[in-house]
Write a protein that holds these residues in place. Structure first.
Motif, PDB file in Angstrom:
ATOM      1  N   SER A  65       0.832  -1.217   0.000  1.00 19.89           N
ATOM      2  CA  SER A  65       0.000   0.000   0.000  1.00 19.89           C
ATOM      3  C   SER A  65       0.863   1.261   0.000  1.00 19.89           C
ATOM      4  CB  SER A  65      -0.929   0.010   1.216  1.00 19.89           C
ATOM      5  OG  SER A  65      -1.874  -1.025   1.095  1.00 19.89           O
ATOM      6  N   ARG A  66       1.945   1.241   0.744  1.00 19.04           N
ATOM      7  CA  ARG A  66       2.842   2.413   0.793  1.00 19.04           C
ATOM      8  C   ARG A  66       3.489   2.626  -0.578  1.00 19.04           C
ATOM      9  NH1 ARG A  66       5.781   5.459   4.963  1.00 19.04           N
ATOM     10  NH2 ARG A  66       4.212   4.573   6.335  1.00 19.04           N
ATOM     11  N   ILE A  67       3.899   1.555  -1.231  1.00 20.71           N
ATOM     12  CA  ILE A  67       4.463   1.670  -2.583  1.00 20.71           C
ATOM     13  C   ILE A  67       3.417   2.273  -3.518  1.00 20.71           C
ATOM     14  CG2 ILE A  67       5.297   0.367  -4.586  1.00 20.71           C
ATOM     15  CD1 ILE A  67       6.546  -1.614  -2.489  1.00 20.71           C
ATOM     16  N   GLY A  68       2.187   1.788  -3.410  1.00 22.85           N
ATOM     17  CA  GLY A  68       1.111   2.303  -4.249  1.00 22.85           C
ATOM     18  C   GLY A  68       0.858   3.789  -4.037  1.00 22.85           C
ATOM     19  N   ARG A  69       0.798   4.201  -2.772  1.00 22.74           N
ATOM     20  CA  ARG A  69       0.595   5.630  -2.481  1.00 22.74           C
ATOM     21  C   ARG A  69       1.721   6.467  -3.067  1.00 22.74           C
ATOM     22  NH1 ARG A  69      -1.170   3.633   2.458  1.00 22.74           N
ATOM     23  NH2 ARG A  69       0.781   4.147   3.520  1.00 22.74           N
ATOM     24  N   ARG A  70       2.923   5.967  -2.939  1.00 21.11           N
ATOM     25  CA  ARG A  70       4.076   6.727  -3.439  1.00 21.11           C
ATOM     26  C   ARG A  70       4.042   6.834  -4.969  1.00 21.11           C
ATOM     27  NH1 ARG A  70       7.463   9.881  -0.323  1.00 21.11           N
ATOM     28  NH2 ARG A  70       9.331  10.250  -1.535  1.00 21.11           N
ATOM     29  N   HIS A  80       9.976  -3.626  12.055  1.00 23.63           N
ATOM     30  CA  HIS A  80      11.319  -3.375  11.534  1.00 23.63           C
ATOM     31  C   HIS A  80      11.300  -2.808  10.110  1.00 23.63           C
ATOM     32  CE1 HIS A  80      12.981  -5.386  15.023  1.00 23.63           C
ATOM     33  NE2 HIS A  80      12.084  -6.338  14.836  1.00 23.63           N
ATOM     34  N   ARG A  81      10.151  -2.325   9.691  1.00 26.16           N
ATOM     35  CA  ARG A  81      10.050  -1.784   8.333  1.00 26.16           C
ATOM     36  C   ARG A  81      10.804  -0.462   8.241  1.00 26.16           C
ATOM     37  NH1 ARG A  81       3.655  -2.610   7.974  1.00 26.16           N
ATOM     38  NH2 ARG A  81       3.961  -1.763  10.060  1.00 26.16           N
ATOM     39  N   ASP A  82      11.537  -0.305   7.169  1.00 24.80           N
ATOM     40  CA  ASP A  82      12.272   0.930   6.893  1.00 24.80           C
ATOM     41  C   ASP A  82      11.479   1.685   5.824  1.00 24.80           C
ATOM     42  OD1 ASP A  82      13.983   2.914   5.975  1.00 24.80           O
ATOM     43  OD2 ASP A  82      15.764   1.624   6.001  1.00 24.80           O
ATOM     44  N   TRP A  83      10.578   2.552   6.288  1.00 23.65           N
ATOM     45  CA  TRP A  83       9.688   3.238   5.356  1.00 23.65           C
ATOM     46  C   TRP A  83      10.441   4.135   4.384  1.00 23.65           C
ATOM     47  CZ3 TRP A  83       5.585   0.750   4.710  1.00 23.65           C
ATOM     48  CH2 TRP A  83       4.892   0.155   5.756  1.00 23.65           C
ATOM     49  N   ALA A  84      11.543   4.708   4.808  1.00 24.43           N
ATOM     50  CA  ALA A  84      12.330   5.544   3.895  1.00 24.43           C
ATOM     51  C   ALA A  84      12.877   4.697   2.745  1.00 24.43           C
ATOM     52  CB  ALA A  84      13.467   6.237   4.641  1.00 24.43           C
ATOM     53  N   ALA A  85      13.316   3.480   3.042  1.00 23.46           N
ATOM     54  CA  ALA A  85      13.828   2.582   1.991  1.00 23.46           C
ATOM     55  C   ALA A  85      12.695   2.148   1.061  1.00 23.46           C
ATOM     56  CB  ALA A  85      14.511   1.371   2.617  1.00 23.46           C
ATOM     57  N   VAL A  86      11.525   1.881   1.616  1.00 21.88           N
ATOM     58  CA  VAL A  86      10.372   1.487   0.794  1.00 21.88           C
ATOM     59  C   VAL A  86      10.010   2.626  -0.154  1.00 21.88           C
ATOM     60  CG1 VAL A  86       7.903   0.925   0.856  1.00 21.88           C
ATOM     61  CG2 VAL A  86       9.470  -0.161   2.486  1.00 21.88           C
ATOM     62  N   GLU A  87       9.946   3.833   0.376  1.00 20.66           N
ATOM     63  CA  GLU A  87       9.571   4.977  -0.460  1.00 20.66           C
ATOM     64  C   GLU A  87      10.645   5.307  -1.487  1.00 20.66           C
ATOM     65  OE1 GLU A  87       8.391   8.070   2.260  1.00 20.66           O
ATOM     66  OE2 GLU A  87       6.435   7.108   2.594  1.00 20.66           O
ATOM     67  N   ALA A  88      11.903   5.161  -1.121  1.00 21.16           N
ATOM     68  CA  ALA A  88      12.986   5.401  -2.086  1.00 21.16           C
ATOM     69  C   ALA A  88      12.902   4.401  -3.234  1.00 21.16           C
ATOM     70  CB  ALA A  88      14.348   5.314  -1.392  1.00 21.16           C
ATOM     71  N   TRP A  89      12.590   3.146  -2.918  1.00 23.26           N
ATOM     72  CA  TRP A  89      12.456   2.140  -3.966  1.00 23.26           C
ATOM     73  C   TRP A  89      11.261   2.468  -4.867  1.00 23.26           C
ATOM     74  CZ3 TRP A  89       9.463  -2.708  -4.592  1.00 23.26           C
ATOM     75  CH2 TRP A  89       9.983  -3.527  -5.607  1.00 23.26           C
ATOM     76  N   ALA A  90      10.154   2.880  -4.257  1.00 19.62           N
ATOM     77  CA  ALA A  90       8.984   3.271  -5.047  1.00 19.62           C
ATOM     78  C   ALA A  90       9.312   4.459  -5.951  1.00 19.62           C
ATOM     79  CB  ALA A  90       7.810   3.596  -4.119  1.00 19.62           C
ATOM     80  N   ASP A 115      12.210   5.123  -7.205  1.00 26.29           N
ATOM     81  CA  ASP A 115      13.038   4.584  -8.284  1.00 26.29           C
ATOM     82  C   ASP A 115      12.171   3.894  -9.341  1.00 26.29           C
ATOM     83  OD1 ASP A 115      15.649   3.903  -9.462  1.00 26.29           O
ATOM     84  OD2 ASP A 115      15.095   1.844  -8.938  1.00 26.29           O
ATOM     85  N   ILE A 116      11.195   3.124  -8.886  1.00 29.25           N
ATOM     86  CA  ILE A 116      10.263   2.477  -9.821  1.00 29.25           C
ATOM     87  C   ILE A 116       9.526   3.552 -10.622  1.00 29.25           C
ATOM     88  CG2 ILE A 116       8.141   1.115 -10.017  1.00 29.25           C
ATOM     89  CD1 ILE A 116       9.110  -0.471  -7.539  1.00 29.25           C
ATOM     90  N   ALA A 117       9.065   4.599  -9.947  1.00 26.71           N
ATOM     91  CA  ALA A 117       8.333   5.673 -10.630  1.00 26.71           C
ATOM     92  C   ALA A 117       9.172   6.275 -11.749  1.00 26.71           C
ATOM     93  CB  ALA A 117       7.920   6.748  -9.632  1.00 26.71           C
TER      94      ALA A 117
END
Length: 178
Positions: free
Chosen positions: A20-25, A151-161, A163-165
């Motif tokens: 969901s966080r990837i989707g929002r980003r 233990h989720r690293d939200w900054a890493a998740v958003e950075a990856w999203a 990059d995908i964008a």
């Protein structure tokens, strides 16, 4: 604008929340996004310009329904842009074990990634609580010196999203998720 379908297999909602966080980003970058649970029999291929797929990792492998769905459609998955992510527990380990785990190959996941050949495969840590483990697992978890928690690293998740964008911006837009 590109249409993206994000599919996930989650046991305790941690992977679902990452999806969901990837989707929002991706939406903040102007892409049309649909996030849904991976249904092995469902119509999810060729209904979006790109796919992002993820699963919780149990015993060194994606959840069985996710692995079966991906293996069953690997040939079609290779025909479109796909990104994959796995959600495990390396961040819950004490530092020496975490370093080993972060470098370790998980053969079943590596084989799955090799079959699909995604643009990228990313590993994240999730949430682990005592109630997620059986008695034997909880004893081993404690003996290893692991830590319960988120233990989720939200900054890493958003950075990856992000990059995908950036990569999605280079794709031609065709349709929208159904």
């Amino acid at each position: 604008m590109v249409s993206v379908r994000i599919l996930y297999a989650s046991e305790h909602h941690s992977t679902q929340e990452i999806a969901s966080r990837i989707g929002r980003r991706l939406r903040t970058h102007g892409h049309r996004v649909e996030v849904r649970a991976l249904d092995p029999g469902g119509p999810w291929l060729h209904q979006a310009d790109a796919l992002v797929m993820g699963s919780a990792v149990h015993d060194g492998a994606w959840l069985p329904r996710a692995e079966a769905a991906v293996r069953g459609r690997a040939e079609q998955l290779r025909e479109q842009p796909v990104w994959m992510f796995s959600v495990g527990m390396s961040a819950a380990l004490p530092k020496p074990l975490r370093l080993l785990a972060d470098r370790a190959e998980q053969p079943r996941i590596t084989a799955l990634v090799d079959v699909v050949r995604p643009r990228e495969h990313q590993r994240f840590s999730g949430v682990i609580r005592r109630e997620h483990l059986d008695r034997k697992g909880a004893v081993l978890f404690r003996l290893l010196g692991c830590r319960y928690g988120d233990h989720r690293d939200w900054a890493a998740v958003e950075a990856w999203a992000d990059d995908i964008a950036g990569q999605l911006n280079e794709l031609p837009a065709h349709g929208s998720p159904r």
